[in-house]
Design an enzyme around this catalytic site. Structure first.
Site, PDB file in Angstrom:
ATOM      1  N   CYS A   2     -45.776  66.330  11.569  1.00 57.50           N
ATOM      2  CA  CYS A   2     -46.927  67.110  12.005  1.00 57.50           C
ATOM      3  C   CYS A   2     -47.643  67.697  10.787  1.00 57.50           C
ATOM      4  CB  CYS A   2     -46.554  68.251  12.932  1.00 57.50           C
ATOM      5  SG  CYS A   2     -45.584  67.766  14.332  1.00 57.50           S
ATOM      6  N   ARG A  27     -49.164  62.467   8.477  1.00 52.91           N
ATOM      7  CA  ARG A  27     -47.961  63.202   8.874  1.00 52.91           C
ATOM      8  C   ARG A  27     -47.649  63.050  10.369  1.00 52.91           C
ATOM      9  NH1 ARG A  27     -46.437  66.843   5.117  1.00 52.91           N
ATOM     10  NH2 ARG A  27     -45.241  67.939   6.694  1.00 52.91           N
ATOM     11  N   TRP A  74     -46.757  64.717  15.554  1.00 53.76           N
ATOM     12  CA  TRP A  74     -45.834  63.585  15.627  1.00 53.76           C
ATOM     13  C   TRP A  74     -44.757  64.050  16.579  1.00 53.76           C
ATOM     14  CZ3 TRP A  74     -40.684  62.380  14.596  1.00 53.76           C
ATOM     15  CH2 TRP A  74     -40.393  61.018  14.461  1.00 53.76           C
ATOM     16  N   ASN A 100     -45.064  73.260  12.746  1.00 52.49           N
ATOM     17  CA  ASN A 100     -44.472  72.020  12.251  1.00 52.49           C
ATOM     18  C   ASN A 100     -42.996  72.289  12.036  1.00 52.49           C
ATOM     19  OD1 ASN A 100     -43.779  69.663  10.907  1.00 52.49           O
ATOM     20  ND2 ASN A 100     -44.524  70.414   8.939  1.00 52.49           N
ATOM     21  N   GLY A 101     -42.138  71.465  12.617  1.00 55.19           N
ATOM     22  CA  GLY A 101     -40.698  71.658  12.467  1.00 55.19           C
ATOM     23  C   GLY A 101     -40.036  71.535  13.815  1.00 55.19           C
ATOM     24  N   GLU A 487     -36.042  47.085  -0.947  1.00 54.71           N
ATOM     25  CA  GLU A 487     -37.286  47.848  -0.856  1.00 54.71           C
ATOM     26  C   GLU A 487     -38.409  46.984  -0.266  1.00 54.71           C
ATOM     27  OE1 GLU A 487     -38.479  50.625  -0.782  1.00 54.71           O
ATOM     28  OE2 GLU A 487     -40.578  50.425  -1.328  1.00 54.71           O
ATOM     29  N   LYS A 491     -40.634  47.534   3.107  1.00 51.27           N
ATOM     30  CA  LYS A 491     -42.105  47.616   3.085  1.00 51.27           C
ATOM     31  C   LYS A 491     -42.713  46.706   4.138  1.00 51.27           C
ATOM     32  CE  LYS A 491     -42.779  50.114   1.247  1.00 51.27           C
ATOM     33  NZ  LYS A 491     -42.400  51.319   0.614  1.00 51.27           N
ATOM     34  N   GLU A 494     -42.164  48.084   7.637  1.00 57.41           N
ATOM     35  CA  GLU A 494     -42.933  49.304   7.882  1.00 57.41           C
ATOM     36  C   GLU A 494     -44.370  49.015   8.291  1.00 57.41           C
ATOM     37  OE1 GLU A 494     -41.524  52.970   5.075  1.00 57.41           O
ATOM     38  OE2 GLU A 494     -42.300  51.245   4.019  1.00 57.41           O
ATOM     39  N   HIS A 510     -21.710  34.146   3.352  1.00 51.36           N
ATOM     40  CA  HIS A 510     -20.732  34.841   4.176  1.00 51.36           C
ATOM     41  C   HIS A 510     -21.311  35.290   5.515  1.00 51.36           C
ATOM     42  CE1 HIS A 510     -17.934  34.644   0.880  1.00 51.36           C
ATOM     43  NE2 HIS A 510     -18.902  35.048   0.083  1.00 51.36           N
ATOM     44  N   LYS A 607     -45.250  60.126   7.007  1.00 47.42           N
ATOM     45  CA  LYS A 607     -45.062  60.148   5.552  1.00 47.42           C
ATOM     46  C   LYS A 607     -43.936  61.080   5.159  1.00 47.42           C
ATOM     47  CE  LYS A 607     -46.457  59.282   1.314  1.00 47.42           C
ATOM     48  NZ  LYS A 607     -45.961  57.963   0.887  1.00 47.42           N
TER      49      LYS A 607
HETATM   50  C1  G6P Z   1     -40.423  58.499   5.164  1.00 49.84           C
HETATM   51  C2  G6P Z   1     -41.543  57.710   4.540  1.00 49.84           C
HETATM   52  C3  G6P Z   1     -40.973  56.819   3.426  1.00 49.84           C
HETATM   53  C4  G6P Z   1     -40.208  57.663   2.427  1.00 49.84           C
HETATM   54  C5  G6P Z   1     -39.121  58.503   3.084  1.00 49.84           C
HETATM   55  C6  G6P Z   1     -38.527  59.527   2.129  1.00 49.84           C
HETATM   56  O1  G6P Z   1     -39.569  57.651   5.859  1.00 49.84           O
HETATM   57  O2  G6P Z   1     -42.198  56.930   5.499  1.00 49.84           O
HETATM   58  O3  G6P Z   1     -42.050  56.175   2.780  1.00 49.84           O
HETATM   59  O4  G6P Z   1     -39.624  56.817   1.475  1.00 49.84           O
HETATM   60  O5  G6P Z   1     -39.675  59.231   4.177  1.00 49.84           O
HETATM   61  O6  G6P Z   1     -39.541  60.433   1.765  1.00 49.84           O
HETATM   62  P1  G6P Z   1     -39.493  61.360   0.495  1.00 49.84           P
HETATM   63  O7  G6P Z   1     -40.744  62.174   0.552  1.00 49.84           O
HETATM   64  O8  G6P Z   1     -38.243  62.192   0.621  1.00 49.84           O
HETATM   65  O9  G6P Z   1     -39.432  60.483  -0.703  1.00 49.84           O
END
Ligand code: G6P
Length: 612
Positions: A2, A27, A74, A100-101, A487, A491, A494, A510, A607
């Site tokens: 949020c 957010r 969110w 938020n929280g 990674e 990506k 996502e 395996h 994010k």
């Molecule tokens: C969320 C984001 C990711 C990020 C992760 C950790 O899942 O979508 O992109 O890597 O949080 O976030 P931070 O701010 O702790 O690096």
């Protein structure tokens, strides 16, 4: 998650609030709303859907109020709906709140309030907050100017969990109250006006001067003043902090999406993160750190703890710490680490990596490590973020604001900072002199080599066009390349919603090879000269079974064997992820575009994950 925004000044609040929310949509974006103080009381306008829908709400243009609070949601408690959207009000419509929280004890508080005659109209945890404020306000017999502040303070004492709260009331048309605990909130200081936001970039075009609140500190904002109080409402002083980022760096600057802009910003982000800390001829310096040779020699273990992409940067960090410093290093996912009773004592160094510095699990893992007696070090991109305020030491990536939900420049900046940290440790320990010298030289050349790497964009776009309709994609690598495979798979999932998985290439036989069938796409990364032949053999095995192959390499491989080979500049394998990940970031981006998806705001993701 949020996003919250607030404004108090002399201008119409509503356009400023909506503008701020649009910048915070990363957010959360399933509902949005604003509350302003109008001549005849509080006005609440909200609905489910994107922030831009607020422009269509009847009467939104007629709002005149110059104080307001706003929220983009969110959903955690209660599905996205108008009723569950913020701002919320108490039953008498005297107090309005955005939050938020997560209020963990909301069921208990809801019952208490229900027993006291209050009714609830949403399924949210937040709705208890304005009602509890109303409850304490009514109970208070003193009628002085701190009456609302006291009600907010008493409310916060009852709340368990995390919260960043903005509160306005029809009883006081000239003030706004804010408070935070374990959720982000910044206060921007203007001239005759003040701003609130969940992060700095959203209000950077209005001010460069910010105040940061610690847990359970209160701020009482008026148009030309901000008063700060501790948990018991004793007045406290706060120093204003000036932020160097400019507003333009938080805008798209001609790129179609933030993600593409941020991929292209990587040479600058790496240059800025290296800064003056590293030079070929001198020792690597971190002014913020004072680790001695004896302390580092005495360490039994280093933990690198993080979530998501930051955890993948940690995996690259582990390779460097162990090889250069010979200190056993473990990488942990923060949400697992905090509940697995990790072995921690004063001979453990715990390093927490977080772009935002606000990830709830990472902060909780940090608090646990501190309690158990370890020294804690935060790596973050956001000065003054929660994690940096909790940790014993903090060092920063200087990637500038990262807006796209999928992390790109923060990841490569984290890897380079971890490499420099490993160098700093190795130099303090007087270990691995030759390797350190070579690595330093290579790090300094990275910005130039990144520019070179970015030239693969058109070829990658073409490969993306070939595979964008696929259902499954596999990523393979060995050693540090395997961390890039992980990674890159993340990506792709996502932002393209294609199922993607990664495996250490040697593990293929395996089990995972059972999934390989005609036409499937296998992407491999090969940058370690010692391992390249082994990985090539593994790829032959999937080619035999009909796989389509993309290879990212800086080695001389036989291009005829594979469908597409992207050649990237050579570098020390420790920092090769900084280059090898770039074509794969671009691949995810272009596949998402081909599919017509919202690259910067993928479904269900946020994010900054400020809830467990
Ligand atoms: C969320 C984001 C990711 C990020 C992760 C950790 O899942 O979508 O992109 O890597 O949080 O976030 P931070 O701010 O702790 O690096």
């Amino acid at each position: 998650m949020c996003g919250i925004v607030g404004y108090i000044g002399t201008k119409k609040a509503s356009p400023i609030l909506i503008n701020g929310l649009l910048r915070l949509e990363y957010r959360g974006y399933d509902s949005a709303g604003i509350a302003t103080i109008e001549k005849d009381g509080l006005s609440i306008m909200k609905d489910k859907g994107r922030v831009k829908n607020l422009y269509n709400l009847p009467g939104i243009d007629d709002l005149e109020g110059t104080i307001g609070i706003a929220h983009t949601r969110w959903a955690t408690h209660g599905k996205p709906s108008k009723e569950n959207s913020h701002p919320h009000v108490d039953n008498s419509e005297s107090f309005s709140v955005v939050h938020n929280g997560i209020i963990e004890n909301y069921n208990e508080l809801r019952k208490f309030l229900t027993d006291n005659g209050y009714t609830f109209y949403s399924q949210t945890d937040t709705e208890i907050v304005p009602n509890l404020i109303h409850y304490y306000y009514n109970k208070d017999e003193n009628d002085d100017e701190q009456k609302i502040l006291r009600a907010v303070k008493n409310t916060c004492k009852d709340l368990k969990g995390s919260f960043a709260l903005e509160i306005i009331s029809k009883y006081d048309k000239d003030h706004m109250i804010v408070v935070r605990k374990d959720s982000p909130l910044v206060i921007g200081k203007g001239d005759g006006e003040n701003y609130i936001s969940s992060d700095i970039p959203a209000i950077l075009s209005f001010t460069r001067e910010f105040y940061l609140l610690n847990d359970l500190e209160f701020a009482l904002l008026s148009r030309d003043d901000i008063k700060f109080y501790d948990t018991d409402l004793n007045p406290i002083d706060k120093k204003v902090q000036t932020i160097e980022w400019n507003a333009a760096s938080a805008e798209k600057e001609g790129y179609e999406d933030y993600m593409l802009k941020e991929i292209h910003e990587q040479p600058t982000a790496i240059r800025e993160t290296i800064g003056a800390k590293l030079d070929e001829g001198t020792k690597c310096t971190f002014d913020e750190l004072d680790f001695t040779k004896d302390y580092l020699k005495g360490l039994h273990k280093i933990y690198l703890v993080a979530c998501g992409t930051a955890m993948h940067a940690g995996l690259a960090g582990k390779c460097m710490m162990e090889r250069l410093c010979r200190i056993p290093t473990e990488v942990d996912i923060a949400s697992e680490f905090r509940y697995r009773d990790p072995i921690i004592d004063d001979k453990t160094l715990c390093i927490f990596i977080s772009q935002s510095g606000e990830t709830a699990d990472t902060i909780a893992a940090l608090k646990l490590s501190k309690q158990k007696g370890a020294k804690t070090l935060a790596i973050s991109n956001v000065i003054g973020s929660s994690i940096t305020r909790e940790a014993d030491y903090s060092i920063y990536t200087h990637a500038g604001p990262e807006i796209a939900v999928a992390s790109t420049k923060a990841y490569t900046s984290q890897v380079v900072l971890l490499a420099m940290l490993a160098i700093y440790f190795a130099e303090t320990l007087e270990e691995s002199e030759v390797e350190v010298l070579n690595l330093k030289k290579e790090i300094l050349e990275l910005p130039k080599k990144l520019e070179e790497t970015l030239k693969c964009e058109e070829r990658i776009k073409a490969f993306g066009h070939r595979i964008y309709q696929e259902k499954d994609v596999f990523f393979l690598g060995r050693g540090i390349d395997e961390t890039v495979a992980r990674e890159s798979a993340l990506k792709l999932k996502e932002i393209s919603y294609i199922h993607a998985d990664s495996y250490p290439a040697g593990e293929l036989k395996h089990g995972p090879i059972a999934l390989i069938e005609n036409g499937i796409t296998v992407i491999s990364i090969m940058t370690d000269p010692k391992l390249v032949e082994k990985t090539v053999s593994n790829i032959q095995e999937v080619i035999t079974r009909g796989a389509k192959t993309l290879v990212i390499t800086n080695q001389d491989v036989d291009a005829k064997l594979f469908d597409t080979v992207i050649r990237i500049p050579e570098t020390d394998s420790f920092v090769s992820p900084i280059l090898s990940v770039v074509p794969l970031q671009l691949l995810s981006y272009y596949i998402s575009k081909e599919k017509g998806l919202d690259v910067d705001k993928p479904r269900n993701l946020a994010k900054s994950v400020t809830v467990e």
